[in-house]
Design a protein around this motif. Sequence first.
Motif, PDB file in Angstrom:
ATOM      1  N   UNK A   1      12.191 -10.516 -10.452  1.00 11.86           N
ATOM      2  CA  UNK A   1      11.591  -9.219 -10.733  1.00 11.86           C
ATOM      3  C   UNK A   1      10.732  -8.846  -9.538  1.00 11.86           C
ATOM      4  N   UNK A   2      10.723  -7.580  -9.170  1.00 16.39           N
ATOM      5  CA  UNK A   2       9.885  -7.102  -8.073  1.00 16.39           C
ATOM      6  C   UNK A   2       8.807  -6.183  -8.635  1.00 16.39           C
ATOM      7  N   UNK A   3       7.674  -6.166  -7.970  1.00 12.43           N
ATOM      8  CA  UNK A   3       6.593  -5.283  -8.365  1.00 12.43           C
ATOM      9  C   UNK A   3       5.739  -4.936  -7.166  1.00 12.43           C
ATOM     10  N   UNK A   4       5.048  -3.810  -7.254  1.00 17.90           N
ATOM     11  CA  UNK A   4       4.209  -3.369  -6.144  1.00 17.90           C
ATOM     12  C   UNK A   4       3.141  -2.417  -6.640  1.00 17.90           C
ATOM     13  N   UNK A   5       2.011  -2.441  -5.956  1.00 17.50           N
ATOM     14  CA  UNK A   5       0.948  -1.460  -6.162  1.00 17.50           C
ATOM     15  C   UNK A   5       0.410  -1.128  -4.775  1.00 17.50           C
ATOM     16  N   UNK A   6       0.489   0.147  -4.411  1.00 18.36           N
ATOM     17  CA  UNK A   6      -0.034   0.588  -3.121  1.00 18.36           C
ATOM     18  C   UNK A   6      -1.323   1.365  -3.316  1.00 18.36           C
TER      19      UNK A   6
ATOM     20  N   UNK B   1       6.170   1.854   0.444  1.00 19.54           N
ATOM     21  CA  UNK B   1       6.658   1.103  -0.722  1.00 19.54           C
ATOM     22  C   UNK B   1       8.152   0.824  -0.593  1.00 19.54           C
ATOM     23  N   UNK B   2       8.924   1.820  -0.188  1.00 20.69           N
ATOM     24  CA  UNK B   2      10.369   1.625  -0.026  1.00 20.69           C
ATOM     25  C   UNK B   2      10.651   0.629   1.094  1.00 20.69           C
ATOM     26  N   UNK B   3       9.993   0.813   2.234  1.00 17.43           N
ATOM     27  CA  UNK B   3      10.164  -0.107   3.366  1.00 17.43           C
ATOM     28  C   UNK B   3       9.795  -1.531   2.953  1.00 17.43           C
ATOM     29  N   UNK B   4       8.684  -1.666   2.269  1.00 17.84           N
ATOM     30  CA  UNK B   4       8.223  -2.986   1.836  1.00 17.84           C
ATOM     31  C   UNK B   4       9.151  -3.630   0.832  1.00 17.84           C
ATOM     32  N   UNK B   5       9.614  -2.846  -0.121  1.00 16.82           N
ATOM     33  CA  UNK B   5      10.500  -3.384  -1.154  1.00 16.82           C
ATOM     34  C   UNK B   5      11.816  -3.863  -0.543  1.00 16.82           C
ATOM     35  N   UNK B   6      12.364  -3.101   0.381  1.00 14.75           N
ATOM     36  CA  UNK B   6      13.594  -3.525   1.057  1.00 14.75           C
ATOM     37  C   UNK B   6      13.360  -4.836   1.808  1.00 14.75           C
ATOM     38  N   UNK B   7      12.207  -4.964   2.456  1.00 13.98           N
ATOM     39  CA  UNK B   7      11.899  -6.187   3.206  1.00 13.98           C
ATOM     40  C   UNK B   7      11.749  -7.384   2.267  1.00 13.98           C
ATOM     41  N   UNK B   8      11.050  -7.204   1.155  1.00 10.84           N
ATOM     42  CA  UNK B   8      10.852  -8.284   0.186  1.00 10.84           C
ATOM     43  C   UNK B   8      12.196  -8.723  -0.407  1.00 10.84           C
TER      44      UNK B   8
ATOM     45  N   UNK C   1       7.129   5.595  -8.455  1.00  8.64           N
ATOM     46  CA  UNK C   1       7.704   4.245  -8.457  1.00  8.64           C
ATOM     47  C   UNK C   1       9.199   4.285  -8.730  1.00  8.64           C
ATOM     48  N   UNK C   2       9.605   5.142  -9.619  1.00  9.01           N
ATOM     49  CA  UNK C   2      11.041   5.264  -9.902  1.00  9.01           C
ATOM     50  C   UNK C   2      11.799   5.692  -8.645  1.00  9.01           C
ATOM     51  N   UNK C   3      11.233   6.626  -7.898  1.00 15.34           N
ATOM     52  CA  UNK C   3      11.869   7.066  -6.649  1.00 15.34           C
ATOM     53  C   UNK C   3      11.962   5.926  -5.643  1.00 15.34           C
ATOM     54  N   UNK C   4      10.909   5.123  -5.537  1.00 17.08           N
ATOM     55  CA  UNK C   4      10.918   3.978  -4.619  1.00 17.08           C
ATOM     56  C   UNK C   4      12.026   3.005  -4.999  1.00 17.08           C
ATOM     57  N   UNK C   5      12.100   2.669  -6.271  1.00 14.58           N
ATOM     58  CA  UNK C   5      13.120   1.722  -6.733  1.00 14.58           C
ATOM     59  C   UNK C   5      14.521   2.234  -6.409  1.00 14.58           C
ATOM     60  N   UNK C   6      14.748   3.518  -6.637  1.00  8.88           N
ATOM     61  CA  UNK C   6      16.064   4.087  -6.362  1.00  8.88           C
ATOM     62  C   UNK C   6      16.358   4.152  -4.866  1.00  8.88           C
ATOM     63  N   UNK C   7      15.368   4.508  -4.057  1.00  2.00           N
ATOM     64  CA  UNK C   7      15.558   4.540  -2.600  1.00  2.00           C
ATOM     65  C   UNK C   7      15.835   3.153  -2.040  1.00  2.00           C
TER      66      UNK C   7
END
Length: 177
Positions: free
Chosen positions: A93-98, A108-115, A139-145
């Motif tokens: 599971x992934x999670x983030x708070x900026x 958030x998108x850049x970070x999530x892709x890296x993680x 957050x939904x947009x980040x997950x989809x991107x």
Amino acid sequence: MNFEMASERLLFTKLDASDWELFRSIYTNPALLQHIQAPRSEEEIRNQFEKELTPWSPASSHWLTWTIREQASHQHVGVMGICSRDGEQPTAEVGFILLDTSAGKGYATEGLKQVIKFATDTFGFEKFTALCSEEHTASRNVLEKAGMTLDEILPENSEINGQLINDCFYSMMVGEK
């Protein structure tokens, strides 16, 4: 094991004892938590922090949490993490708070892709999942991107501050990005 990594604009460092003030400031900020969880006591936040400081492996039940900083300024951006989940494939599971100051910059998108790349390459995770409230469109947009797909919306599945919220469940199989 070295959990440090970098993306084009960001530096990721495993959470350590010196990150307490950042962690506390995030988890006591009602605006940052409005779509995530109800505020908790400082003792509960401290317990979560201490647990996340312990050594981590894919068999761990706690989160592997990174603090994120801008490479250029070394200013804090927020936190991001993974947590192993049971499943047919190795799943995280992934999670983030900026922080508010980092919103809208694509971090958030850049970070999530890296993680996701790091967790796949380092630990062999094949599937990634995420959960967020239906109302949390950012957050939904980040997950989809980042390549995740909405699997299901469960109405009134969680409660935050006395209000029932709809939960969105996202997933991604490695290679489907």
